[in-house]
Design a protein around this motif. Structure first.
Motif, PDB file in Angstrom:
ATOM      1  N   LEU A   1      48.461  47.088  69.288  1.00 18.95           N
ATOM      2  CA  LEU A   1      47.655  46.191  70.125  1.00 18.95           C
ATOM      3  C   LEU A   1      46.627  46.971  70.939  1.00 18.95           C
ATOM      4  O   LEU A   1      45.660  46.390  71.439  1.00 18.95           O
ATOM      5  CB  LEU A   1      48.569  45.405  71.083  1.00 18.95           C
ATOM      6  CG  LEU A   1      49.647  44.523  70.453  1.00 18.95           C
ATOM      7  CD1 LEU A   1      50.571  43.957  71.528  1.00 18.95           C
ATOM      8  CD2 LEU A   1      49.002  43.394  69.672  1.00 18.95           C
ATOM      9  N   PHE A   2      46.851  48.264  71.102  1.00 21.61           N
ATOM     10  CA  PHE A   2      45.993  49.048  71.995  1.00 21.61           C
ATOM     11  C   PHE A   2      45.170  50.120  71.275  1.00 21.61           C
ATOM     12  O   PHE A   2      44.158  50.580  71.787  1.00 21.61           O
ATOM     13  CB  PHE A   2      46.856  49.740  73.068  1.00 21.61           C
ATOM     14  CG  PHE A   2      47.616  48.777  73.929  1.00 21.61           C
ATOM     15  CD1 PHE A   2      47.048  48.234  75.071  1.00 21.61           C
ATOM     16  CD2 PHE A   2      48.902  48.382  73.589  1.00 21.61           C
ATOM     17  CE1 PHE A   2      47.744  47.343  75.864  1.00 21.61           C
ATOM     18  CE2 PHE A   2      49.614  47.485  74.377  1.00 21.61           C
ATOM     19  CZ  PHE A   2      49.035  46.962  75.519  1.00 21.61           C
ATOM     20  N   SER A   3      45.662  50.587  70.135  1.00 21.07           N
ATOM     21  CA  SER A   3      44.952  51.692  69.471  1.00 21.07           C
ATOM     22  C   SER A   3      44.819  51.406  67.971  1.00 21.07           C
ATOM     23  O   SER A   3      45.545  50.589  67.412  1.00 21.07           O
ATOM     24  CB  SER A   3      45.703  53.005  69.682  1.00 21.07           C
ATOM     25  OG  SER A   3      46.937  52.955  69.001  1.00 21.07           O
TER      26      SER A   3
ATOM     27  N   GLY B   1      37.845  60.323  78.238  1.00 22.59           N
ATOM     28  CA  GLY B   1      37.053  60.693  77.067  1.00 22.59           C
ATOM     29  C   GLY B   1      37.933  61.202  75.937  1.00 22.59           C
ATOM     30  O   GLY B   1      39.141  61.000  75.935  1.00 22.59           O
ATOM     31  N   ASP B   2      37.333  61.901  74.978  1.00 21.70           N
ATOM     32  CA  ASP B   2      38.076  62.367  73.810  1.00 21.70           C
ATOM     33  C   ASP B   2      38.995  63.540  74.152  1.00 21.70           C
ATOM     34  O   ASP B   2      38.748  64.294  75.085  1.00 21.70           O
ATOM     35  CB  ASP B   2      37.110  62.823  72.707  1.00 21.70           C
ATOM     36  CG  ASP B   2      36.497  61.618  72.004  1.00 21.70           C
ATOM     37  OD1 ASP B   2      36.827  60.485  72.416  1.00 21.70           O
ATOM     38  OD2 ASP B   2      35.709  61.833  71.082  1.00 21.70           O
ATOM     39  N   MET B   3      40.080  63.639  73.355  1.00 21.99           N
ATOM     40  CA  MET B   3      40.974  64.801  73.475  1.00 21.99           C
ATOM     41  C   MET B   3      41.385  65.207  72.070  1.00 21.99           C
ATOM     42  O   MET B   3      41.872  64.372  71.300  1.00 21.99           O
ATOM     43  CB  MET B   3      42.204  64.473  74.325  1.00 21.99           C
ATOM     44  CG  MET B   3      43.026  65.718  74.629  1.00 21.99           C
ATOM     45  SD  MET B   3      44.258  65.436  75.896  1.00 21.99           S
ATOM     46  CE  MET B   3      43.261  65.249  77.353  1.00 21.99           C
TER      47      MET B   3
ATOM     48  N   ILE C   1      43.539  57.319  74.106  1.00 22.70           N
ATOM     49  CA  ILE C   1      44.648  56.405  73.786  1.00 22.70           C
ATOM     50  C   ILE C   1      45.233  56.727  72.405  1.00 22.70           C
ATOM     51  O   ILE C   1      46.450  56.661  72.207  1.00 22.70           O
ATOM     52  CB  ILE C   1      44.222  54.923  73.899  1.00 22.70           C
ATOM     53  CG1 ILE C   1      45.478  54.033  73.903  1.00 22.70           C
ATOM     54  CG2 ILE C   1      43.281  54.501  72.767  1.00 22.70           C
ATOM     55  CD1 ILE C   1      45.237  52.636  74.384  1.00 22.70           C
ATOM     56  N   ASP C   2      44.386  57.101  71.454  1.00 23.57           N
ATOM     57  CA  ASP C   2      44.899  57.491  70.138  1.00 23.57           C
ATOM     58  C   ASP C   2      45.700  58.796  70.242  1.00 23.57           C
ATOM     59  O   ASP C   2      46.705  58.979  69.552  1.00 23.57           O
ATOM     60  CB  ASP C   2      43.745  57.682  69.138  1.00 23.57           C
ATOM     61  CG  ASP C   2      43.180  56.346  68.676  1.00 23.57           C
ATOM     62  OD1 ASP C   2      43.814  55.305  68.975  1.00 23.57           O
ATOM     63  OD2 ASP C   2      42.110  56.339  68.042  1.00 23.57           O
TER      64      ASP C   2
END
Lengths: 257, 308
Positions: A131-133, A52-54, A60-61
């Motif tokens: 590519l991921f974030s 979840g968020d952090m 991932i961000d």
């Protein structure tokens, strides 16, 4: 040497260092890119989606700035420690020591080489992260200066390691037993706000924490601490290690009998 | 006369307590071709290392063309070119890059350094290898590469620490010719070598270091004049069983039936007298050669005397 000659000497070392790590790009550029891509896949996509968020951002961000910074730190350090120790081992450090080039230029040349590799690999990893974030830089000046100063700091640390190293084992001990733990515990994968007060305070002794958070602030606009504190800690370490490195070169410790 | 290298009271004690130099005074004049001789561990490389800033001295003073190595370090270092004993270039770098980079460390712009590198590599027969990695060179080529590298900044003083070690005789002699020409063109040269024939052939003046002390510093001619005996080996036309006896001033030793070693005192004997003596006894000499290098004998005597 006049200023023009000093500039020639400095650029000679810098170009030589850049050619060295680009010539062996399969060993220097590709591995960290692959490793970081795996981090993104496993920790970012697979595990991160469960977390979840952090700190108000997707996991991932949140870890992206830390992973980029981790790559910059390890590569800046690795470049200088391996190049300088390699020069000592082969004896070609003497090519510089016999010349009239002042020691501060030798220092500046090697450190710039380390910074160049740190930035090159950092840029490659940043491109992979896209590519991921959804990476968007909030403070471009802070982002750039923090990464520049951090790579300078760890290049200096790599040089000090190389000066004292007497075998190839000695240049792997510090990265394995000091640098890696400090980096992993430096807030790359988590916010220290998640820790108990005791461990938060202990974490504040880790200088890498200030770099990762400073860089995260530049990219995400979020940090566990003041950006000025990050700048202050990094600058203090640069001045300390810079002075000590120059002192070692002037005394000839590890390089002159 | 300008002094190229002026060493006064040079002392060096290493961290392990070993004293390599016990207070050496040495002067090498501009234009000289100077031999610095000594056994392994005598202190030659330490002296050279200090002069070229690779070794920290414990005490003493070193000046290069009048520039003090302590207070005018940059100017002093700019005068020196060093060819070290061990190969110490980056073996993965192309030959020409090694020279161009070395020029860069002296502040020589890349284009100019490249032009100088081309001239030097051609003079030393390495131009065809200019783009090859240094690790692919033969031993003799590597030695020549180190000489080329040391000359890229056109030093006034060239120091060579055993430059021909492990080099075959043909390349060694071509290197001698190169060094002779360099010296004739004005470069002061200091040479250490274990080939005493090399020192005798090339050098005008000589210093001998033994256990950290300079035990001899004179001209090659004066040193060789001190020899009071000559030694030769004769190849005989036909085998002999025994040799005629002479006085203590001329002594024959039969090495094998057709080879005789003769040692005679220069003051009392000459080659003519030796030949006449052998002729009287029906011994015919086909050819002859020096038994040993003359300098070698003197060197051994001096080092031996220093022990007492």
């Amino acid at each position: 040497m006049n200023a023009q000659q000093q500039w020639t000497a400095y650029t000679t070392i810098l170009v030589k260092e850049v050619l060295r790590f680009t010539r062996i790009w399969v060993q220097t550029i590709v591995p960290p890119v692959i490793t970081t891509a795996l981090y993104f896949v496993i920790f970012g996509n697979l595990i991160g989606s469960q977390i979840g968020d952090m700190g108000g951002h997707s996991y991932i961000d949140f870890i992206t700035p830390g992973l980029i910074m981790m790559t910059v730190i390890t590569n800046s350090y690795a470049n200088v420690v391996s190049s300088f120790y390699g020069s000592k081992f082969q004896g070609n450090i003497a090519e510089m020591l016999v010349s009239p080039m002042p020691n501060w230029i030798i220092l500046a040349g090697f450190i710039s080489g380390g910074v160049a590799r740190g930035l090159a690999v950092g840029l490659a990893v940043t491109l992979v992260s896209l590519l991921f974030s959804d990476l968007s830089v909030q403070h471009i000046f802070i982002t750039f200066t923090i990464v520049l100063l951090t790579s300078t700091l760890f290049s200096l640390a790599g040089l000090i390691n190389a000066v004292y190293a007497k075998s190839f084992d000695d240049i792997t001990i510090v990265p394995t037993f000091v640098l890696t733990p400090l980096t992993y515990l430096g807030g790359v994968f988590y916010s220290i706000a998640m820790l108990s007060p005791l461990w938060q305070n202990i974490s504040l002794l880790n200088p890498v924490l200030y770099m990762v958070n400073g860089f995260r602030y530049g990219i995400l606009g979020a940090s566990d601490m003041s950006i000025w504190l990050s700048y202050g800690v990094i600058m203090a370490f640069i001045l300390l290690l810079g002075w000590f490195s120059l002192h070692l070169l002037n005394k000839g410790i590890g390089i002159r009998s | 006369m300008t002094i190229a290298l002026d060493i006064q009271g040079l002392q060096k004690t290493y961290g392990n307590g070993f004293t390599a130099l016990k207070g050496i005074d040495l002067r090498v004049e501009q234009g000289d071709f100077f031999a610095l001789l000594g056994a392994n561990g005598a202190g030659k490389s330490t002296t050279i290392g200090i002069a070229s800033s690779l070794v920290n001295k414990t005490a003493g003073k070193v000046s290069i063309f009048g520039y003090d190595l302590d207070t005018q370090r940059e100017q002093a270092k700019a005068q020196i070119g060093l060819v070290p004993q061990e190969f110490n270039f980056n073996i993965f770098e192309p030959v020409v890059e090694i020279l161009v980079n070395q020029g860069g460390y002296y502040g020589i712009p890349r284009a100019e350094a490249f032009a100088r590198a081309e001239v030097l590599l051609k003079q030393l027969g390495l131009w065809e290898k200019a783009r090859d990695q240094a690790r692919t060179l033969s031993g003799g080529m590597k030695r020549r590469l180190m000489i080329a590298r040391s000359l890229i900044h056109q030093p006034r003083l060239l120091i060579l620490d055993e430059p021909t070690a492990g080099v075959d005789i043909e390349i060694r002699r071509s290197m001698w010719e190169f060094l002779r020409k360099l010296n004739a063109d004005g470069t002061t040269i200091i040479l250490t070598t274990h080939y005493l024939e090399e020192a005798e052939s090339l050098c005008r003046n000589i210093g001998i270091i033994d256990r950290g002390e300079l035990i001899e510093n004179t001209s090659m001619k004066q040193l060789l004049n001190r020899l009071d005996t000559e030694s030769y080996v004769f190849d005989l036309a036909s085998p002999v069983d025994i040799l005629p006896t002479t006085s203590n001033l001329c002594h024959f030793t039969l090495q094998d039936p057709t080879t005789v070693e003769v040692v005679f005192h220069k003051e009392h004997y000459s080659l003519n007298k030796v030949f006449a003596f052998l002729n009287e006894h029906g011994v015919i000499v086909n050819s002859m050669r020096n038994k040993t290098n003359r300098l070698e004998q003197l060197f051994m005597d001096l080092v031996e005397n220093n022990k007492h």
